[in-house]
Design a protein around this motif. Structure first.
Motif, short mmCIF file in Angstrom:
data_model
loop_
_atom_site.label_atom_id
_atom_site.label_comp_id
_atom_site.label_asym_id
_atom_site.label_seq_id
_atom_site.Cartn_x
_atom_site.Cartn_y
_atom_site.Cartn_z
N GLU B 89 54.73 54.71 -13.49
CA GLU B 89 55.11 55.99 -14.09
C GLU B 89 55.49 57.02 -13.02
O GLU B 89 56.45 57.76 -13.17
CB GLU B 89 53.96 56.54 -14.96
N VAL B 90 54.72 57.04 -11.94
CA VAL B 90 55.02 58.01 -10.88
C VAL B 90 56.37 57.66 -10.23
O VAL B 90 57.19 58.54 -9.96
CB VAL B 90 53.90 58.03 -9.82
N ALA B 92 58.80 56.20 -11.62
CA ALA B 92 59.86 56.57 -12.57
C ALA B 92 60.14 58.07 -12.49
O ALA B 92 61.30 58.50 -12.55
CB ALA B 92 59.46 56.17 -13.98
N ASP B 93 59.08 58.87 -12.35
CA ASP B 93 59.29 60.32 -12.21
C ASP B 93 60.05 60.64 -10.92
O ASP B 93 60.90 61.54 -10.89
CB ASP B 93 57.94 61.05 -12.19
N SER B 96 62.09 56.42 -7.90
CA SER B 96 61.90 55.40 -6.87
C SER B 96 61.77 54.02 -7.51
O SER B 96 61.46 53.89 -8.69
CB SER B 96 60.64 55.69 -6.04
#
Lengths: 439, 453
Positions: B89-90, B92-93, B96
């Motif tokens: 998820e990170v 995707a934010d 990367s």
């Protein structure tokens, strides 16, 4: 990753069976022929591609699933470049749930030849009967390549037939082996006469080519304008009647699988492009592990589903489908998983998508559209978009209208769509398990 | 960001980098890591790729599914500071991309990001490489998923044909088990402890090759490499173990009464690429199978009318075993005709020894190279492949010149000296008709291919 969503959305909507096509375009003025023409000038590529798109089905008459695809094969036989043409001359054809498409590509100076060949699609269908017979075998080989061992494909066709209430949209693109074996040249000719007509066609030309050159190329081609019976009708859905179908199968299944699909009618029609973007954003949210997504409750917290795939997509400007397939974890039964999916979706719809989640997924969503400040990126995107849109028998929006859609992807709009999907609709559920029983 | 494309395509990209002013420098980071820094002016992304050597697939005493499960579990299974699944998820934010992929001889790490997210992306990746939690629930989820995937794949005749081919060519060796995973127990009996051991023995401080590609200064490239590898064990990696393969021509038919369709594949070995032979191979296989005017399309679809089409593949069974395959689904009753037609068409093509449209084919490749001139993932992967094959680090920057050097003579030499004679293939068919390929060694289980003469 930039255009991933367009690909996914297109697949979901059109379930295109044949070749993947690439192009981009903006609508131009009509050519002095019966054929509607779209030209997208894209200097970021070296090749010109001419794409002719026609409705798959006639407006009336008996339906023969797969026949349009067989016809596409026969027509393409006459369309292929000469065997001694270089590798820079390519062609292919495709059929989806709405349309049939043929394309040719080559260097820019080959445009007159590409167009002349492409309009040959309208010529009377005249392959040697033996060749037409043999082509049935080729289609069967294609069926084998695509369908063998794919119980899910067959189940999904049954589900579509129920969900779309028998509308043409539900018809198999390639047909069953029995249906394919029953096709003949006479049937193909009859369908060709009804659907392969200039007044029903949309020509899309993309690449490093001007609109003027495209029209000049077309002017040299005498196109016989048939008497028109109006623009191509796109297959729609009859008024939705809420109902539910349950299927169990598994004679050739190796993996327990839940398929859950639902079609709902929106309170009011919505522009197709906005509805498609809103659906894609909601798909991303539901697919995520963030609060408001399904991955948390189904995978991480309760460990009910080992994996799942979810898609939300419009069928027209009023009807939206949500489709989920999932494999249960460990000893979880398909029945329990189905119950959890329903409960979780209802719960998310009741609470609404949290603002933080919506903001994060909106930020990730920027790749849905091109970088409008980059002319090359924009031209490439518009070309692909134009073909995608015409392939579902819809007119592409102009660029300024597309740019306005981004601001309309609000949390309220997303929640309204989710609420509609959680409301009354037409549902089909399939439990696929290796022993054929509904666990 | 772009995903990696096939190894074949990757090695053919980046020629036009010469004109854009790129550079390839073999450098050493402050922490002592030797790596290749590819500078691609104008690139928006940065890619770091790392190849860790592994002999896991070549060892008899190792659970063969472990590298595949471990490659996914490291990044998905969390760390002390990151909950399982959180990294995805990170990333995707951040926009990367991070992943590990397993092959017979290496684990390839791939990290792509924009320069402004370098510190955060590298930090998260390092935490997962250095001290992964290998969450048990995620392990079971991945293991069950892999088992299901393999079980489902075995219902497809094409997949079974490749399983048979590996039995014939690699025999009953660990590398075959690792590449096929055809015994369900090879997956289901893998334990989380296997992954732990594999991780500790594989994800080490001194990989076999490291590449950074992007439009970033040396200091940032150093920071990416040192940040990614900090804290990893200093244990030396294993030496490369040769893959033993036997491509002796054979004709084998697997009789499966339940097969819904008939599939045939022709497999032969190719030597490892040292110069511009990769371009020649790509154009040769393309001419044989790509498009409606390819040699085999003409032979089996246009003329014989017995197949939807044939496809060609360039692949590897290990760093030192390269092969190509020509494969397609065919009408069962005409399998023998197809086999003969493919051999005849291939033989005539090989005998002719030329591509009549060589200049157009070269131009198409040159255009592809030009389009990829700022693609960091492909630049990094091409360089990594070059390093693993002991080729110069600047190889990807000279692809244009290599392509220029392909001519009629080199194509003819390649075809006649390297490509097999028409009877020189390992030919595998899978069919419900045991008599569909007269004279073939008929078997009913893939493992029996080992004993086919």
């Amino acid at each position: 990753m930039k255009h991933r969503r367009w690909t996914l959305v297109s697949l979901a909507i059109a379930m295109v069976l044949a070749a993947v096509f690439l192009a981009k375009a903006i609508e131009g003025p009509p050519a002095p022929t019966a054929l509607a023409v779209h030209v997208v000038t894209d200097h970021g590529v070296d090749q010109v591609t001419a794409h002719l798109i026609l409705p798959r089905d006639p407006r009336t008459g008996p339906r023969k699933p797969g026949l349009a695809h067989y016809l596409e094969h026969l027509v393409w036989l006459g369309l292929r470049p000469a065997s001694d043409a270089g590798p820079d001359r390519q062609s292919n054809a495709w059929t989806n749930r709405y349309a049939v498409g043929y394309w040719l590509s080559g260097p820019p100076d080959a445009l007159p030849d590409l167009l002349a060949r492409l309009v040959g699609v309208f010529d009377p269908l005249a392959p040697p009967p033996a060749v037409a017979d043999q082509e049935r075998g080729i289609v069967l080989r294609e069926y084998e390549a695509r369908q063998v061992g794919r119980l899910r494909n067959r189940i999904n066709h049954q589900m579509s037939d129920f969900l779309y209430q028998g509308a043409p949209l539900a018809d198999s693109i390639i047909g069953t082996p029995d249906q394919i074996a029953a096709f003949d040249l006479a049937q193909a000719r009859a369908l060709h006469a009804l659907t392969h007509r200039p007044d029903k066609g949309r020509l899309v030309v993309t690449g490093p080519i001007s609109e003027r050159r495209v029209h000049a190329g077309l002017a040299a081609i005498p196109l016989l304008a048939h008497a028109t019976d109006g623009p191509p009708g796109r297959p729609g859905l009859p008024p939705l009647q809420a109902d539910r179908l349950h299927l169990s199968a598994g004679e050739d299944t190796t993996v327990p699988t839940l398929i859950w699909r639902k079609v709902v009618a929106l309170p009011e029609p919505m522009g197709f492009d906005l509805l498609e973007a809103r659906s894609a954003l909601l798909s991303d949210i539901l697919d995520s592990g963030l609060p408001g997504g399904l991955a948390g409750p189904l995978r991480f917290d309760e460990d009910l589903a080992r994996s799942f795939h979810i898609a939300v997509f419009p069928l027209d400007t009023t009807h939206v489908e949500i489709s989920l397939s999932a494999h249960p974890s460990g000893d979880v039964t398909l029945r329990d998983l189905e119950r959890a999916v329903r409960t979780t979706l209802d719960d998310i719809a009741r609470r609404g998508i949290p603002a933080d989640t919506h903001d994060r997924l909106r930020a990730r969503f920027e790749g849905f559209w091109p970088d409008w400040t980059d002319p090359d990126d924009t031209a490439a995107w518009m070309a692909a978009y134009t073909v995608d849109r015409l392939a579902v028998l819809r007119d592409p929006l102009p660029q300024d209208a597309l740019r306005y859609l981004d601001a309309q992807l609000t949390r309220d709009g997303t929640n309204a769509l989710l609420t509609a999907l959680a409301g009354p609709g037409r549902e089909a559920v399939a439990h696929l398990s290796p022993n054929g029983a509904s666990l | 960001m772009k995903h990696l494309v096939s190894a074949v395509a990757v090695t053919l990209l980046l020629a036009s980098c010469r004109e854009a002013g790129p550079a390839a420098d073999q450098v050493t980071s402050p922490a002592g890591h030797s790596y290749v820094h590819i500078t691609l002016p104008g690139a928006e992304d940065v890619t770091v790729q790392v190849a860790w050597a592994t002999d896991w697939a070549k060892r008899q005493d190792r659970a063969p599914a472990t590298p595949y499960l471990g490659a996914d579990l490291i990044l998905m299974g969390g760390t002390a500071d990151h909950a399982p699944g959180q990294a995805g998820e990170v990333f995707a934010d951040l926009g990367s991309l991070g992943r590990l992929t397993a092959s017979a001889d290496h684990i390839i790490g791939d990290l792509t990001f924009t320069p402004d997210t370098l510190v955060e992306t590298v930090s998260i990746a390092n935490a997962h490489l250095r001290a992964p939690s290998l969450d048990d629930a995620w392990f079971l989820r991945l293991r069950d998923g892999l088992a299901d995937t393999m079980a489902e794949a075995k219902t497809r005749p094409a997949h079974v044909a490749y399983d048979v081919a590996r039995w014939a060519i690699l025999g009953d060796r660990p590398v075959r088990r690792s590449l096929s995973l055809d015994d369900p127990r090879d997956v289901t009996e893998t334990t989380r402890e296997d992954v732990r051991v594999w991780h500790d023995q594989t994800i080490l401080r001194a990989p076999e090759a490291i590449v950074v590609a992007g439009d970033i200064p040396r200091s940032q490239a150093d920071a990416a490499v040192d940040g990614l590898l900090q804290g990893l064990p200093t244990t030396p990696g294993p030496a490369r173990v040769a893959t033993i393969a036997d491509f002796t021509p054979r004709r084998i038919l697997l009789h499966d009464p339940n097969a819904d369709s008939t599939y045939i594949t022709f497999v032969a070995q190719l030597p490892t690429v040292r110069g511009n032979e990769g371009f020649a191979d790509l154009m040769i296989v393309d001419a044989l199978t790509a498009g409606d005017r390819s040699v085999l399309f003409e032979a089996v679809r246009t003329r014989l009318r017995a197949s939807y089409g044939f496809r060609g593949e360039l692949a590897r069974y290990g760093e030192d075993v390269r092969l190509f395959a020509l494969s397609g689904g065919v009408e069962t009753a005409r399998l023998a005709e197809v086999e003969a037609a493919v051999r005849d068409a291939y033989g005539a093509f090989r005998e002719a020894g030329s591509l009549s449209d060589l200049s157009e084919r070269k131009q198409i490749l040159a255009d592809s190279l030009a389009e990829a001139r700022t693609d960091t993932a492909q630049a990094a992967y091409g360089t990594l492949r070059a390093l693993l094959q002991d080729r110069p680090p600047e190889t990807v920057l000279t692809l244009g010149a290599m392509l220029d050097g392909v001519d009629d003579a080199s194509i003819a030499t390649r075809l006649q000296q390297v490509y097999p004679v028409p009877d020189g293939f390992v030919t595998i068919a899978v069919s419900a008709d045991a008599d569909a390929l007269p004279g073939a060694c008929v078997i009913t289980q893939p493992a029996a291919a080992v004993d086919c003469p």
